[in-house]
Design a protein around this motif. Structure first.
Motif, PDB file in Angstrom:
ATOM      1  N   ILE A  36       5.897   9.284   2.988  1.00 35.73           N
ATOM      2  CA  ILE A  36       4.602   8.670   3.281  1.00 35.73           C
ATOM      3  C   ILE A  36       4.695   7.851   4.563  1.00 35.73           C
ATOM      4  CG2 ILE A  36       2.930   6.954   2.449  1.00 35.73           C
ATOM      5  CD1 ILE A  36       3.587   8.070  -0.416  1.00 35.73           C
ATOM      6  N   ARG A  37       5.751   7.069   4.697  1.00 40.13           N
ATOM      7  CA  ARG A  37       5.925   6.271   5.923  1.00 40.13           C
ATOM      8  C   ARG A  37       6.021   7.164   7.158  1.00 40.13           C
ATOM      9  NH1 ARG A  37       9.558   3.180   2.661  1.00 40.13           N
ATOM     10  NH2 ARG A  37       8.556   1.236   2.068  1.00 40.13           N
ATOM     11  N   ARG A  38       6.720   8.298   7.032  1.00 38.96           N
ATOM     12  CA  ARG A  38       6.875   9.218   8.175  1.00 38.96           C
ATOM     13  C   ARG A  38       5.516   9.713   8.653  1.00 38.96           C
ATOM     14  NH1 ARG A  38       9.587  13.388   5.978  1.00 38.96           N
ATOM     15  NH2 ARG A  38       7.781  14.696   5.985  1.00 38.96           N
ATOM     16  N   ARG A  39       4.639  10.053   7.726  1.00 37.97           N
ATOM     17  CA  ARG A  39       3.298  10.513   8.112  1.00 37.97           C
ATOM     18  C   ARG A  39       2.447   9.366   8.642  1.00 37.97           C
ATOM     19  NH1 ARG A  39       4.218  15.676   9.020  1.00 37.97           N
ATOM     20  NH2 ARG A  39       4.586  16.884   7.146  1.00 37.97           N
ATOM     21  N   LEU A  40       2.637   8.176   8.098  1.00 39.38           N
ATOM     22  CA  LEU A  40       1.887   7.013   8.590  1.00 39.38           C
ATOM     23  C   LEU A  40       2.295   6.624  10.001  1.00 39.38           C
ATOM     24  CD1 LEU A  40       1.504   4.627   5.539  1.00 39.38           C
ATOM     25  CD2 LEU A  40      -0.318   5.657   6.903  1.00 39.38           C
ATOM     26  N   ASP A  41       3.461   7.051  10.433  1.00 39.93           N
ATOM     27  CA  ASP A  41       3.912   6.773  11.791  1.00 39.93           C
ATOM     28  C   ASP A  41       3.251   7.676  12.831  1.00 39.93           C
ATOM     29  OD1 ASP A  41       5.530   4.666  11.045  1.00 39.93           O
ATOM     30  OD2 ASP A  41       7.372   5.881  10.955  1.00 39.93           O
ATOM     31  N   LEU A  42       2.530   8.704  12.393  1.00 33.25           N
ATOM     32  CA  LEU A  42       1.840   9.572  13.341  1.00 33.25           C
ATOM     33  C   LEU A  42       0.702   8.793  14.009  1.00 33.25           C
ATOM     34  CD1 LEU A  42       1.590  12.797  11.148  1.00 33.25           C
ATOM     35  CD2 LEU A  42       3.054  12.466  13.158  1.00 33.25           C
ATOM     36  N   PRO A  43       0.425   9.055  15.281  1.00 33.49           N
ATOM     37  CA  PRO A  43      -0.671   8.345  15.963  1.00 33.49           C
ATOM     38  C   PRO A  43      -2.003   8.524  15.234  1.00 33.49           C
ATOM     39  CG  PRO A  43       0.640   9.617  17.529  1.00 33.49           C
ATOM     40  CD  PRO A  43       1.116  10.000  16.154  1.00 33.49           C
ATOM     41  N   GLY A  99       0.820  -1.211   0.000  1.00 33.48           N
ATOM     42  CA  GLY A  99       0.000   0.000   0.000  1.00 33.48           C
ATOM     43  C   GLY A  99       0.848   1.252   0.000  1.00 33.48           C
ATOM     44  N   VAL A 100       1.909   1.244   0.793  1.00 32.15           N
ATOM     45  CA  VAL A 100       2.819   2.378   0.829  1.00 32.15           C
ATOM     46  C   VAL A 100       3.514   2.525  -0.519  1.00 32.15           C
ATOM     47  CG1 VAL A 100       4.959   3.263   1.859  1.00 32.15           C
ATOM     48  CG2 VAL A 100       3.164   2.319   3.323  1.00 32.15           C
ATOM     49  N   GLY A 136      -5.428   6.324  -6.719  1.00 30.28           N
ATOM     50  CA  GLY A 136      -5.323   7.513  -5.892  1.00 30.28           C
ATOM     51  C   GLY A 136      -5.242   7.141  -4.430  1.00 30.28           C
ATOM     52  N   PHE A 137      -4.840   8.124  -3.628  1.00 27.78           N
ATOM     53  CA  PHE A 137      -4.790   7.878  -2.188  1.00 27.78           C
ATOM     54  C   PHE A 137      -4.866   9.186  -1.424  1.00 27.78           C
ATOM     55  CE2 PHE A 137      -0.416   8.997  -2.832  1.00 27.78           C
ATOM     56  CZ  PHE A 137       0.055   9.484  -1.608  1.00 27.78           C
ATOM     57  N   ALA A 138      -5.277   9.058  -0.181  1.00 29.29           N
ATOM     58  CA  ALA A 138      -5.241  10.162   0.771  1.00 29.29           C
ATOM     59  C   ALA A 138      -4.586   9.629   2.041  1.00 29.29           C
ATOM     60  CB  ALA A 138      -6.649  10.665   1.076  1.00 29.29           C
ATOM     61  N   LEU A 139      -3.816  10.470   2.698  1.00 23.61           N
ATOM     62  CA  LEU A 139      -3.190  10.097   3.960  1.00 23.61           C
ATOM     63  C   LEU A 139      -3.531  11.162   4.976  1.00 23.61           C
ATOM     64  CD1 LEU A 139       0.419   8.766   4.400  1.00 23.61           C
ATOM     65  CD2 LEU A 139      -0.714  10.138   6.117  1.00 23.61           C
TER      66      LEU A 139
END
Length: 149
Positions: A36-43, A5-6, A58-61
């Motif tokens: 992207i991984r850095r933002r996905l690491d946010l709680p 997914g990432v 497409g995607f949204a984070l």
């Protein structure tokens, strides 16, 4: 979120950014995925992936903040631009905000990215007077808000 997914999101981001900035070649997934991984690491961070015909387009984070849900990335594969994928992802972001108890959405967008700004404004987002210079690109970014309460 799965590694695939990432990687899929990173590839979409690279192609969309290259088209937006008129770069001759998109960045590699390896260059794009760390952000992207850095933002996905946010709680509480969540990656929403849009597919058409079984293929990611497409995607949204997003991640919750103290009072808002922040949209860090919204990207649509250039081959799917104009097909409503971005608008649908923004609806999914609003639904997720309701699920996590947020009534205000926020994002920062490059100030001269007229295509993205048009998508946001059509979806009810409003630009603020808050601007910052992105430290990585040096480009001016503007904060947008969307009240859904």
């Amino acid at each position: 979120m799965s590694v695939s997914g990432v990687r899929e999101a990173a590839a979409i981001w690279a192609r969309a950014k290259a088209r937006r900035d008129r770069d001759p070649e998109p960045a590699t997934v390896e260059a794009t995925a760390p952000g992207i991984r850095r933002r996905l690491d946010l709680p509480g961070a969540k990656l929403l992936l849009a597919e058409r015909g079984g293929r990611p387009v497409g995607f949204a984070l997003v991640a919750p903040r103290a009072r808002t849900l922040e949209l860090f990335y919204l990207a649509v594969d250039p081959d799917a631009w104009g097909s409503g994928v971005g608008s649908r992802l923004l609806q999914d972001v609003e639904q997720h905000a309701r699920e996590v108890g947020r009534e205000v959405l926020e994002l920062w967008v490059i100030n001269d990215n007229e295509r993205a700004i048009g998508v946001y404004e059509r979806a009810g987002w409003v630009g603020t007077d808050e601007v910052e210079r992105d430290p990585a690109s040096g480009r001016l970014e503007r904060r947008f808000l969307r009240h859904i309460g």
